[in-house]
Design a protein around this motif. Structure first.
Motif, short mmCIF file in Angstrom:
data_model
loop_
_atom_site.label_atom_id
_atom_site.label_comp_id
_atom_site.label_asym_id
_atom_site.label_seq_id
_atom_site.Cartn_x
_atom_site.Cartn_y
_atom_site.Cartn_z
N PHE A 151 36.88 46.89 49.99
CA PHE A 151 38.30 46.88 49.18
C PHE A 151 38.01 46.71 47.62
N GLY A 152 38.94 47.09 46.58
CA GLY A 152 38.71 46.76 45.20
C GLY A 152 39.89 47.18 44.80
N VAL A 153 39.95 47.18 43.45
CA VAL A 153 41.19 47.45 42.54
C VAL A 153 40.54 48.44 41.35
N SER A 154 41.43 48.75 40.62
CA SER A 154 41.47 49.83 39.32
C SER A 154 42.35 49.32 38.38
N ASN A 155 41.74 49.13 37.27
CA ASN A 155 42.68 48.86 35.95
C ASN A 155 43.56 47.91 36.27
N VAL A 156 42.87 46.68 36.63
CA VAL A 156 43.71 45.31 36.95
C VAL A 156 43.26 44.39 36.12
N PRO A 158 42.82 40.09 35.21
CA PRO A 158 42.53 39.11 36.23
C PRO A 158 43.57 38.30 36.92
N MET A 159 44.54 38.03 36.28
CA MET A 159 45.77 37.33 37.18
C MET A 159 46.31 38.47 38.01
N GLN A 160 46.30 39.76 37.79
CA GLN A 160 46.76 40.43 38.95
C GLN A 160 45.63 40.57 40.14
N VAL A 161 44.34 40.41 39.71
CA VAL A 161 43.27 40.30 40.85
C VAL A 161 43.63 38.92 41.60
N GLU A 162 43.78 37.98 41.02
CA GLU A 162 44.17 36.77 41.56
C GLU A 162 45.31 36.67 42.33
N LEU A 163 46.43 37.35 42.04
CA LEU A 163 47.65 37.32 42.86
C LEU A 163 47.30 38.31 44.11
N LEU A 164 46.35 39.33 43.98
CA LEU A 164 46.22 40.33 45.30
C LEU A 164 45.28 39.61 45.96
N GLN A 165 44.47 39.01 45.65
CA GLN A 165 43.46 38.33 46.47
C GLN A 165 43.96 36.96 47.02
N SER A 166 45.01 36.52 46.74
CA SER A 166 45.66 35.47 47.20
C SER A 166 46.52 35.78 48.76
N ALA A 167 46.52 37.25 48.57
CA ALA A 167 47.38 37.63 49.86
C ALA A 167 46.62 38.42 50.89
N VAL A 168 45.26 38.85 50.56
CA VAL A 168 44.30 39.76 51.34
C VAL A 168 43.36 38.99 51.65
N ASP A 169 42.76 38.97 53.12
CA ASP A 169 41.45 38.28 53.51
C ASP A 169 40.19 38.95 53.21
#
Length: 312
Positions: A151-156, A158-169
């Motif tokens: 999995f990954g992200v696009s056009n995100v 660092p703080m948005q990555v941190e938020l998403l990463q806090s929720a997903v395994d």
């Protein structure tokens, strides 16, 4: 071709990948020729999205793989989801990270691509209304069903990555971002720290340093575009200094200017991956040749300055 691990996924991917956004406009034969050219160049990673040409790009690419008799397990396929478009106009009306939408979108992509799984799926731009529990449930279901491996992200940022990463395994392994000699903001700000001029404005939250710290691969999209789809800088009279420098460095290395533009991105120690979008086999081969060029530090900086940037 050279290869590098994406994030910490264990996936050893070609340093340049083929993005198939524009393959929908090609005939079946032309699409197969493009895929075959990429494979012959050593490219083993392909990028698409559920919204490209309403899914037709993924359909045409999936058919091209069949026509080329490609062993599915010999390549890596990445798609992106999370953008909702109006069926009539094709316009984006919202970003949608709900569980229902993501599961439905991924199933549609698997059908279009004629495969049982994708190696990577990226959230395609941020959804400020994301419900983190729904996102986590969607990722877990897709992984548990064997439909998505990474999995990954696009056009995100660092703080948005941190938020998403806090929720997903699952580890978010890549971030797809616009970067190249015509879009240098991510490095430009690094040179203007503690200054008050325009280049000192941090638009991205330190994306390159963050990505290196987190071992998150940046995938550079539109590497030859300037601005936001304003056009290409190659052979563009608006950029005489840059094109003169590209020609000079290309001559020194015996490759095309487009290969040097690719080599400029790959020279960065962040170990980025470049997404090529050319649908012309000869141009694709010329661009991919940039993988084998190792620019000196001075050449890298000379190109950066020639692109209109200063060194304070």
């Amino acid at each position: 071709m050279r290869y590098a691990q994406l994030g910490r996924s264990g996936v050893n991917a070609s340093r340049v990948a083929l993005g198939v956004m524009r393959i929908a406009d090609k005939s079946g034969q032309d699409a197969a020729d493009i895929v075959r050219t990429a494979l012959d160049a050593g490219i083993n990673f392909f990028d698409t999205a559920d919204g490209y040409a309403g899914g037709l790009s993924s359909q045409r690419f999936g058919t091209a793989l069949k026509d080329c008799h490609v062993d599915r397990d010999s390549i890596y396929i990445q798609t992106k989801f999370g953008i909702f478009r109006d069926e009539q106009s094709g316009n984006i009306t919202r970003y949608d990270f709900t569980k229902e939408h993501l599961l439905q979108a991924l199933d549609g992509e698997l059908a279009n691509l004629q495969t049982d799984y994708v190696d990577f799926v990226l959230l395609h731009r941020p959804d400020t209304l994301v419900e983190l529990d729904q996102l986590a449930e969607a990722f877990n279901q897709l992984q548990n069903e064997g439909k998505v491996r990474h999995f990954g992200v696009s056009n995100v940022n660092p703080m948005q990555v941190e938020l998403l990463q806090s929720a997903v395994d699952q580890k978010l392994e890549v971030n797809q971002l616009q970067f190249g000699l015509g879009h240098t903001g991510m490095v430009q700000q690094e040179f203007h720290v503690n200054m008050i001029d325009a280049p000192s404005i941090d638009h991205d939250g330190g994306l390159i340093s963050y990505s290196r710290l987190k071992h998150m691969t940046i995938q550079a999209w539109s590497p030859f575009q300037y601005g936001f789809f304003e056009g290409v800088f190659l052979d563009n009279p608006k950029f005489p200094a840059l094109n003169d420098m590209l020609d000079r460095v290309a001559g020194d290395h015996g490759v095309s200017p487009s290969a040097i533009a690719v080599a400029w991105i790959l020279r960065h120690p962040a170990l980025m991956q470049v997404l090529l979008g050319s649908m012309t086999p000869s141009r694709l081969k010329g661009m991919a040749a940039g993988v084998d060029v190792r620019l000196s530090a001075q050449e890298w900086y000379d190109l950066y300055v020639a692109a209109g940037n200063d060194l304070p």
